[in-house]
Structure formats: structure tokens, C-alpha cells
Design a protein around this motif. Sequence first.
Motif, PDB file in Angstrom:
ATOM      1  N   CYS A  53      13.994   9.816   5.745  1.00 32.56           N
ATOM      2  CA  CYS A  53      13.422  11.118   5.409  1.00 32.56           C
ATOM      3  C   CYS A  53      12.356  11.026   4.331  1.00 32.56           C
ATOM      4  N   ARG A  54      11.824   9.830   4.117  1.00 40.55           N
ATOM      5  CA  ARG A  54      10.770   9.715   3.119  1.00 40.55           C
ATOM      6  C   ARG A  54       9.453  10.217   3.712  1.00 40.55           C
ATOM      7  N   PRO A  55       8.581  10.842   2.885  1.00 36.48           N
ATOM      8  CA  PRO A  55       7.283  11.276   3.399  1.00 36.48           C
ATOM      9  C   PRO A  55       6.494  10.087   3.909  1.00 36.48           C
ATOM     10  N   GLN A  56       5.848  10.258   5.004  1.00 31.23           N
ATOM     11  CA  GLN A  56       5.117   9.166   5.622  1.00 31.23           C
ATOM     12  C   GLN A  56       3.631   9.440   5.650  1.00 31.23           C
ATOM     13  N   PRO A  57       2.828   8.415   5.486  1.00 28.92           N
ATOM     14  CA  PRO A  57       1.400   8.638   5.696  1.00 28.92           C
ATOM     15  C   PRO A  57       1.153   8.895   7.170  1.00 28.92           C
ATOM     16  N   PRO A  58       0.160   9.723   7.455  1.00 28.17           N
ATOM     17  CA  PRO A  58      -0.114   9.980   8.861  1.00 28.17           C
ATOM     18  C   PRO A  58      -0.550   8.699   9.550  1.00 28.17           C
ATOM     19  N   PRO A  59      -0.342   8.625  10.844  1.00 28.78           N
ATOM     20  CA  PRO A  59      -0.704   7.398  11.559  1.00 28.78           C
ATOM     21  C   PRO A  59      -2.211   7.203  11.543  1.00 28.78           C
ATOM     22  N   GLN A  60      -2.625   5.957  11.742  1.00 30.60           N
ATOM     23  CA  GLN A  60      -4.046   5.629  11.685  1.00 30.60           C
ATOM     24  C   GLN A  60      -4.734   6.094  12.957  1.00 30.60           C
ATOM     25  N   THR A  61      -4.809   7.391  13.090  1.00 30.99           N
ATOM     26  CA  THR A  61      -5.546   7.930  14.219  1.00 30.99           C
ATOM     27  C   THR A  61      -6.892   8.403  13.697  1.00 30.99           C
ATOM     28  N   THR A  62      -7.849   8.457  14.561  1.00 31.50           N
ATOM     29  CA  THR A  62      -9.188   8.847  14.135  1.00 31.50           C
ATOM     30  C   THR A  62      -9.352  10.348  14.280  1.00 31.50           C
ATOM     31  N   ALA A  63      -9.766  10.970  13.200  1.00 36.33           N
ATOM     32  CA  ALA A  63      -9.977  12.408  13.239  1.00 36.33           C
ATOM     33  C   ALA A  63     -11.249  12.710  14.020  1.00 36.33           C
ATOM     34  N   THR A  64     -11.331  13.944  14.451  1.00 36.73           N
ATOM     35  CA  THR A  64     -12.550  14.376  15.127  1.00 36.73           C
ATOM     36  C   THR A  64     -13.694  14.379  14.120  1.00 36.73           C
ATOM     37  N   GLU A 113     -16.399  21.287   6.349  1.00 36.28           N
ATOM     38  CA  GLU A 113     -16.454  20.139   7.252  1.00 36.28           C
ATOM     39  C   GLU A 113     -16.372  18.819   6.480  1.00 36.28           C
ATOM     40  N   ALA A 114     -16.752  18.859   5.218  1.00 39.77           N
ATOM     41  CA  ALA A 114     -16.692  17.628   4.420  1.00 39.77           C
ATOM     42  C   ALA A 114     -15.254  17.215   4.132  1.00 39.77           C
ATOM     43  N   VAL A 115     -14.358  18.196   4.049  1.00 32.34           N
ATOM     44  CA  VAL A 115     -12.971  17.868   3.689  1.00 32.34           C
ATOM     45  C   VAL A 115     -12.341  16.861   4.643  1.00 32.34           C
ATOM     46  N   PRO A 116     -12.329  17.141   5.973  1.00 33.61           N
ATOM     47  CA  PRO A 116     -11.694  16.146   6.859  1.00 33.61           C
ATOM     48  C   PRO A 116     -12.397  14.785   6.831  1.00 33.61           C
ATOM     49  N   ALA A 117     -13.708  14.799   6.594  1.00 38.19           N
ATOM     50  CA  ALA A 117     -14.418  13.508   6.530  1.00 38.19           C
ATOM     51  C   ALA A 117     -13.935  12.699   5.329  1.00 38.19           C
ATOM     52  N   PHE A 118     -13.852  13.352   4.179  1.00 35.04           N
ATOM     53  CA  PHE A 118     -13.364  12.642   2.989  1.00 35.04           C
ATOM     54  C   PHE A 118     -11.894  12.242   3.155  1.00 35.04           C
ATOM     55  N   GLU A 119     -11.128  13.133   3.760  1.00 28.94           N
ATOM     56  CA  GLU A 119      -9.706  12.804   3.936  1.00 28.94           C
ATOM     57  C   GLU A 119      -9.538  11.586   4.842  1.00 28.94           C
ATOM     58  N   GLU A 120     -10.417  11.492   5.841  1.00 27.15           N
ATOM     59  CA  GLU A 120     -10.347  10.330   6.736  1.00 27.15           C
ATOM     60  C   GLU A 120     -10.716   9.062   5.960  1.00 27.15           C
ATOM     61  N   ALA A 121     -11.752   9.186   5.135  1.00 28.54           N
ATOM     62  CA  ALA A 121     -12.146   8.030   4.310  1.00 28.54           C
ATOM     63  C   ALA A 121     -11.014   7.649   3.368  1.00 28.54           C
ATOM     64  N   ARG A 122     -10.379   8.665   2.822  1.00 27.79           N
ATOM     65  CA  ARG A 122      -9.274   8.442   1.883  1.00 27.79           C
ATOM     66  C   ARG A 122      -8.114   7.728   2.572  1.00 27.79           C
ATOM     67  N   LYS A 123      -7.884   8.128   3.828  1.00 27.41           N
ATOM     68  CA  LYS A 123      -6.787   7.534   4.590  1.00 27.41           C
ATOM     69  C   LYS A 123      -7.084   6.067   4.892  1.00 27.41           C
ATOM     70  N   ARG A 124      -8.342   5.800   5.180  1.00 30.89           N
ATOM     71  CA  ARG A 124      -8.697   4.437   5.593  1.00 30.89           C
ATOM     72  C   ARG A 124      -8.921   3.504   4.402  1.00 30.89           C
ATOM     73  N   ALA A 125      -9.193   4.097   3.255  1.00 27.22           N
ATOM     74  CA  ALA A 125      -9.368   3.258   2.050  1.00 27.22           C
ATOM     75  C   ALA A 125      -8.572   3.900   0.919  1.00 27.22           C
ATOM     76  N   PRO A 126      -7.265   3.763   0.984  1.00 30.99           N
ATOM     77  CA  PRO A 126      -6.431   4.496   0.014  1.00 30.99           C
ATOM     78  C   PRO A 126      -6.593   4.014  -1.424  1.00 30.99           C
ATOM     79  N   ASP A 127      -7.246   2.902  -1.629  1.00 32.69           N
ATOM     80  CA  ASP A 127      -7.429   2.418  -2.996  1.00 32.69           C
ATOM     81  C   ASP A 127      -8.834   2.699  -3.543  1.00 32.69           C
TER      82      ASP A 127
END
Lengths: 523, 687
Positions: A53-64, A113-127
Motif C-alpha cells: 500500500c505504499r504510494p507508487q510513482p506512475p508507470p513510465q508511460t509517455t504523456a500526450t 499546457e506547460a504543467v504536464p510537460a514539466f511533470e513528464e520531464a520531472r518523471k523522467r529525470a527525478p533528480d
Amino acid sequence: MRLSKQFQSKSSEPRTSVRADFPDIKTASRHTRTEFALNAIIFATLVATTGGCRPQPPPQTTATVPSPDTSTAQPAVVQKINDARQAVESSPESAEQWGKLGMVLLAHGHNREAVPAFEEARKRAPDDYRWPHLVSMAYPKSETVAIESALQDAVRINPKFSPSRLALAEHLIRNGQPDAAAEQYTAVLETNPKNPHALLGLGQLNLQKGKIKKAYEVLQKARVAAPAYKEVYAALSRACRRLKRTEEAATLAERAKALTPRSHTSDDPLIHAYQAEAVDASTLSQRGTDLVAIGQSEQGIALLRRAAQIDPETVSILRALGAGLTRAGRLDEALPVLENARRLAPDRPRVLIDLGVAMTQLNRLDEALEIFERIRTIDPRHAAAWYNTGTVLARQSRLTDAIDAFENYVTLNPGDPKTHLNLAALHDALNQPLEAIRQCEQAIKYEPHRLDGYTQLARLHVKLNQWPEAKQALQQAAERMPDNPAIADLLDQLAAARTAAQSAQNPPAANNNANRADHPDRR
Amino acid sequence: MNRATSVGQHTLRSGWHGLAQPGRGVSRIPRPTDCAGRPCHSAAAIAFFLPSLRRRGRGRFFLQSEASLWSNPPVSPLRKGGKILFTFVKGGTENAHALHTAGSFRVMNRFFIAGQPCTAIAAIILFLCIAACDRKPSANKTAPPPTDAPSWFTDITAESGITFTHFAGETGQYFYPEIMGSGCALFDYDNDGDLDAYFINGCPHHDGLLAPDAAVTNQLFRREPDGTYTNVTANSGLNDTGFGMGVAVGDTDNDGDLDVYVTNVGLNIFYRNNGDGTFTDDTTAAGFDDSAVQQWSASAAFFDFDRDGDLDLYVTNYLNYDAKKSCRDKAGAPDYCGPLAFEGASDRLYRNDGDGTFTDITDESGIGVARGRGLGVVCADFNDDGRPDVFVANDGEANLLWIKRDDGTFADHAVSMGVAFNMMGRSEASMGIALGDVDNDHRLDLLCTHLHSESNTLYLGQGSAGFEDATGASGLGAASMDTTGFGAGFLDADHDGDLDLFLVNGRVKRGTPRIADHLSRFWQAYAEPDLFFINEGDAHFHNATSQAAEMCDKPFVGRGLAIGDIDRDGDIDILVSNDAGPAKLFRNDTPRKGRWLVVEPIVAPGRTPAIGAVVTVTFGKQSLRRDIRSASSYLSANDPAAHFGLGDHGKVDTIRIVWPDGATESFVGVAADQYVQPIKGQGSQAK
């Protein structure tokens, strides 16, 4: 079997019914046992991979890839956005491309529209601290949880990047968490004890808590760290009023009003980075102006020229280009641009001011004066027109008229030390050193951490043979600016000058007094 | 010639003999360069200090460029311009959730296909576990409106007969006044004891030139005994055709009826009330003719600044507009300009000479020294010295707080008193103002409405020490970050004894269009819902917008707001004027938490409302302060009566009134739930 026991115990169904349908491992056929084992392995694998039941990062799927409405945008903007989108589509795994797209969108006002783009970048480069920092700017401000989470993330990744901490502190203040904000400011100061934004923030928080003396101390440090920081003067003024130092409060308030604002965001390289992606004419113009202001004239002028090509009839862009060229000393190029701006807006004071400045630089003083007078006809309270009139008159050696013009400026815009220094120089030239000294003192009052006020004052005292007062002025400067090495040099120079003067003239003390008594100001 | 070495302003060095290189500045004393870095006492160094060795009169002159003096302050791109969103759906999160769901169903199918009920149950549990774990906290969501509970405010516009729709005249040329909207007023113009409604209107225009049309006027609606409103504009004389902005209401000649001042883009108009339900344009005769200096005026306020018993007038001027100037958003599309694209203008102060005329004393009063982009104005004693002061909300720059001095002039103390900027020392786009004692400490508190990305700012009064920005602690910070606030009003909606807050919103820059079928596509991009907050005591506010859904849900380009008790049932109702949209009238149906009292102090013989009076009622151990004030909010005029929510108290023990001239009287207590009109001179003297 342990798994089955667990399963049974957690089932919401009545135990008996579960038991009734559940095969007994010991009695099950070989086939059943095999299938059960297989299922158990799959199940265990699933539990292991989901992590309970630990929170999980979303899977590495590509956002639109975000697609903003660009129907009303300038072609250059549309092109820029399309290029950024295509780059993402070509390299959907690249955090950098997603982040770049976010920056392009943010630069052109497509925050949503910038939010999902940054979030995708954040997901792919979490550091990478850049993406949480930037996404915090793109979120609607009411998304307080998301913004705070992003900024906390940026701070966690790069604790030494002060813009994230400063932004977080401000966010916390806005949301009623002053103590948490103070922690962020303190952390910034641990890295950089002279960070004026953090000092200002701490000062403001102390003011709010009623710790006025503490606030005053901290704000004084901020003032030393950034002597022309409008917000610091405003806060100091409030502190002085609370300390019932009303005169000082009024002086500081006047100074605050005379300064241009400065935000901590102006020191944020990530803001500069995303702003650099903008290609619309007005942003190019703004960026070009900013670059010229910080001395990067060539780059600034290049941007301004691009802006003028996109929008050749926009007066403000032409004006900015003309002013930039003037500032860069390219007066021959500046003049036709500014004349063109005047053709489009013949009575716009801002255009006329820049044209007048260019004329002054070209030493066409009469024409410049005419232009500044024209502005004053349009708007008698135009402070800049009065100031520049004073400057031109001074250059024409019309010293008394120049004093009048500068006095008018001071009336309209008090709190400006450089005008007082100009007035000091004019009074000095008119052999009115006492008035000149008064003007220097005014300048120092408004900006105690400005060296030229003290040096001019010292020089005036020397002129009156008031060597101790001259030394005192420089010592005062040294007290207020202990880190300025130039002051020690100046004190040495003063001592040497005194020695030289005494050996050359050896004036008796009585003569000094007589000189002072005979001075025109005295009479 | 010595080179100036620091970076700074354009600089003229060495007196008036030549220019330094642009971009070079001042302040470093030139040092000889031939001393290998050591302090050098050469003749050159000595020359700096010895006038005998220097040419006399050398100085430094800084040539001030437009850029350095008047350039727009650097602002975060998030704060200004461009398309800025209002609502945001977390697409990423939802997508992720959908993927989890699909994946889980595939797992379940596998188990069921295997014909294993036990594993199917396990899969269900696993699915539920994943689904539960995947939920993320929702960000600052307000509770959904209770579907069955009635709205605390009821839209009675249609049944009331108010049919006013504001004319902005959008032509696609983005004429700046279009977006600023107009105000409204609630006042009893015909002295029949109830509140009539007056709406200011725009006017047709083309290529930046006004083209007044007799069919597009300000409109006056008379309240009838049955509670409906009748449009009486035609016969009232209040039918100005200018591009109207604001309205101020006051009895300037102490004859017992209310006169009206209308601000315009261009000539302002003063209407004297004839006492028979009609008005006469008395602008020129009264001394208000400003045709020589036609300006774009905004809010105006009548107040007795010299305490001589008649109402003077403060008029804010917005900016020196140049219709030829065009602006674009961050994507390069045309949009309305912001205020910083133009220079500000000085406000005006008119002294009432007591003979029906006014004198412009802007310069001699000290008001004229400042130029700002004034939009809102309120008048009150802000430093507890007994004299009326003026607070001006400036758009995009420091607010002004004109404190009245001993010599009768005014000086701006906004910076030192903490209301020029927000807590971070930053200028904000101040537009509307609400003024009242929100923490019941008997000191006035101020709320300024601002642009989206800036919160509205609540300044809590600290008496003579000034104000403290308490926005964060009040709960008003984040709640208002995604709206652009204009009209604002404090009112005790639920009669619990503290002031609640209503905010009227609407963008000034194009945004994502709202679903608002009642507006044209063009205006949908500027529409926003309004906000309502309940004061939980101690100036902490709770967002109660969902409880006032009927008033707040429908997005408009909201601008003006006037409050008053239209049906005299003891609670405060709300009138809203929307830019390019229909006006709205909302009846207060908030569940009452207590009883009420309305105090209307008047000055004989004309029975003139005592604008500027401070009313304090005491009941039990409690006392509340309310001020008699008409002008506040944005471009609007409220009913000045002092409304008190008394909680459970059935009576008040005393009513203490500080009259505008400083006299203080006490009146004996009265029972709750009524209107009372204390008359000056009929109370007992009090300290």
C-alpha cells in the motif's frame, strides 16, 4: 500455507464460504496444486511489484504532447511551439525535451499546457531540480499543495539553489506558514549570509511578529547587502515607524518610492532560462531591453531588432530599440529609429524622452532642450523631463536654470540621491559650498551606502579647508561600508592631500575661520 | 576626462563638459593606475581632494533615460499578461490512474480464466489496494456545494425588474476602458426610505474616439413599494452618455437629498438633486468643470476632509491613456494593455465652499505631488488622530495613504504605514477596496483586490503604527490567487458579529474561456466566478463560495459592487455590475446566527447622512465598530448605514457616535432588529 491464510483472514467474505470454495492444498490434485502454485507466484510477484500500500510513482508511460491553442499567436510563436513539440515527439524519452517544451509553453503564457510537460520531464529525470522548480511556476496559484510539493522537491534535490527556497518561503507565507518560511530563509542564509532576499524575508517576518528591533537589524543587513533594493527600504520604513522614528521612516519611504522594484525572481536563472525561449515581439523587446540594461548591448539590440521586424509599427518596440542603440553609443542608428517612433506617436512622452537623450548624447543640446520642453508642455509633472532639462542646462552652463529644473524634479520625485548630488555639484560650481554640502547630506540621508555622496562631501569640506569634517565624512562611509576597500585608500589620499596642502599653504587656523565667515553662503 | 567606472545610469561626468559612455555610471573615485595596486599618493590622487589643483565646479550629472526612470518594474511573467489558466485538470494523474485500472482488470481476467475463485478474490483485493493507494491528495479543493441546501444569496435580478446590461462596446480594437467596466450605486435618490439602484454605463467608440449615443446611458432604477424596480432614467436627468466609470453619492448642500458625481473617461459630471426625483447637471456652476484637463477618472468619494460640515470630494484619476497604443499577450495576440503601459495621473481634491460651489485644491493640499494609477478610494481616519485621511488603491504601483497634517495639507504615508505594498514589499495591481473592522479590535482594516497570481491583500490596522499584511494568516491568500478581484465589500452576512467578505471578479487579460453561455465568446475569456468568505472570527476567513453558489457560480466579467439592505429586513443585500454583462441583484438569505441593528446617524436640519461618522455599539461585554461610509469597493457607492450583527443579544446598551466634526455623543441603548436614526446633538456628550 501462509499466503492462503493471509488471504482468508483478510477476506471480507464469511470464512466458511471461502473455505467451502477454496481447495485444500493437501488434498488437491497434482494439476490443481501446480495451477495454484502458479497463481500464487503471480500474486506474490504482483504484491512485490506494487509494494503493498505504499504510494507508487506512475508507470513510465509517455504523456500526450500538450497542444495549446495557438490560433491567435504570432507565426514565430507558433513555429517555436511546434518545433518544441516535434522535438518531444522525436525523443519522447528525453526529459530535456519535455522540459524545453514546458519552458517554451510557459514563456508564451500557456501555463496550463506547460504543467504536464514539466511533470513528464520531472518523471523522467527525478533528480533534476529544474523541473519541479519550473512546474511550481506553471501551476495555477490555487494549487497550493502541488506547488508546495514541487518546491519541496526542488529544495530536496538541490538544497543550495536559493531561488527554490525563496519561492517556497514566499509560498509558505502566502499560505499562513510563517515559521516554515523562516526556516527556508535561514537555510538560504546559511549558504549565503548576505542574500538580500532572505534577509528581507526574515525582516518582514520579524516585523509581522512584532519583533521590530530584530526586524530592523536584519533589514539593515539587507540594505547593506543590496543598497538599492526598494522592498528593503519599504520594510525599514515600516520598522522605523513602529519604533516611532518617524523622520527616519519618512526618509526611507521617500527612498523606497524613488527606487524601482526588485524581486527575488530577478535573480532566478531558471526564470531567465524559460524567458529566453520567448519569441513574441513584446517579450523579445523586454528581454532585449533587460540585456541592454545589464550591459549586454549587442545581444540586447539583436533581440530588439528581431522584435522590430516582427512588429515594425509598435512604438514601444521602436522606442526600446532606439534607447538600446543610444545606450550602446550607436547614435547614428538610434536617431532614425526614434524619429520613426516619434512619427507614429508624436506626443508620447516616453518616445520624446529617449529622443531627447539621444540628442543630448549627440551634443545637439538646443534640440534636446526643445524636446524636453515639449514634454513638459504635454505634461508639466513629467519628472524625467525636468531631470533631463536640468542635465542639458548644466551642460550649457546655465547653472541657476539647471538648479531650478533639478529642484522641480526633487519636488516631483523626492528621495533620489543622485539628483541631490547633481544639485551639490551645481551649487559647488556657483561657489555655494554650504548649500552643496547640504545637498550631499540629503543624498547620504537617502542612500547611506552610496560612496560618492561621502566623497563629494569630503571634497567640499576640503574646499572649505575643513579637513576634520572631510575625514569624518569618509570615516562615516567606512563605518557604513566596512567592506569597501576604496574608503581606506581615500582616507590615505585625504591625509596625503592635507599634508600637501599644509606644506604648500600652511594656512593658520584663524584664516580658516575667516574664510568660512566670508563665504557667500555664510553671508 | 576621467572615465566613470561603475555600471549605472546614463552619466554625464565632470560637470557639463561632455558625456560619459552610456551605461557607465558614477561613484568610483578614479585612482591612478601607475602605482601597481598600492595606495598611491601621487599628485593625481591629491588633486582629487585639492580644489586648487582641480578646475572649479566639476561635478557629476546623470542623464536620466526614460528606461531608467519610468520603465516597467521587472515582473515575473507569471504575474503579468498572457494566457493564464483558471482551472486545471490533473491530466497526468488521471491517465496514470486509468492505466492502473486497466492493468488490474487484465490481472483479474487471468485469475478468473484460470477458474480460481480464491485468486479472483485476491485479485479484487489487490485491485482495491492499488486503487486506494493511487489516490493523490486533492489540492485545496473546497467542499462541493450542498445540492439540497438553498444558496445563501438568491439571484432576484429577473423578478426585481432590473434589466440593466452594461455596454462595453468591444470592437476588437482593445480600447482599454472597455475592460475596466463601470460601477453602481445603492442610494435613496427620492427620499422614500428605500434603496434605488444606479448603474454607470460605457459608450460606443471607434478608433479610440468616443461616439456617445443617446440610447446608451447610465440608468437609474427606482425601487417600488412592492420590491420591484422601475427604470426611471429618462425623467431623472441622470442619463449621461459619456464613457462612465464610477459614481459617488453624497448630500453636498445639506438639503437632505443625495447628489451624484459620475466619473468618466473624459468629462466628469456633477448632478445636483432637485429634491423632486430629478437631477440637474450642475458641473460647471459647482466648479467641477475639468474640460481643460480631461482625464480618465475612476472612483470618487465624498468626505468632509476639513470638518466644516459639508462634503468635499476626492476623485481618483487612472492614467493618461493613448488609444493608439496597442498591446499583445505573451503569444503575440492582441489584448488589452496593462496599466504600466501608460503614465499615471494625479488625483483631484475639491473643497466644498459651502455655497454650492467647489474649489480644486489639488495642488495646495499636497495631493498633486503624486501621480498614480488610482482606481479605488476610501476615506477614514487611518492613524487615529481624529482627522479624515484618504487611501487610494493604485493599479500596479504603490498605493497612497494621504494622512491629513496639522496644517490641513496631506502627506503620503503609505510606505511607512505598510499599505503601499504587500508584505513582501511588492507593488500589486490594487483595484477595489473593502474597509472595515474585521477583527473587532476597533481599528479599521483594509482589503485590496488584485490581479490573478497576486493574492488579494488584507492589511490589519494597528492604529497609529500602521498596518500589517495578514493575508496569509487570514486564509485569503491562496483562495484569491486565480482570480482578478475588483469590487469588494465587508458585510456581516450571518449576523454573528464579524464582517464577512464578498469579492467580484473578472479578468483583464484574456484567459481560457469559461463555460458561460450567457456571455459572448469574446467575454468568456475574461469571465470569472465571484467569491464569498465567512469570517470565522479573529479575521480568519473560510471560503464559503459554495454556500453562495447562486451568487458566485456563474462567471461574469465582474467589476462594481454596492451593498445595502434593499428590502429593509435587516440584512445586507448585494448589487453587482458586470462589464459587458447584465447587472445582478442578490438577496441575502444567509441563515442568521443572530439579531441585528442598523444605525443611520443623521445631521439636522437637512437630515443629512453623517458620512465619516464612527458608530460603536456596546452590548454585554462586547462592542462593535462600524463606519458611516458610502464610497468603497470599485467605482461604486454603498448605502452608508452602519449594520451590526448582534449574535444572540436582544438589545444594545449604548450607541456611541463620533461625528465627522470630531464631536462624540452617546445614545441610550435600543432593542435589536430595527433601524435607528440618531440625530446629531440629541445624544449625551461623551469622551
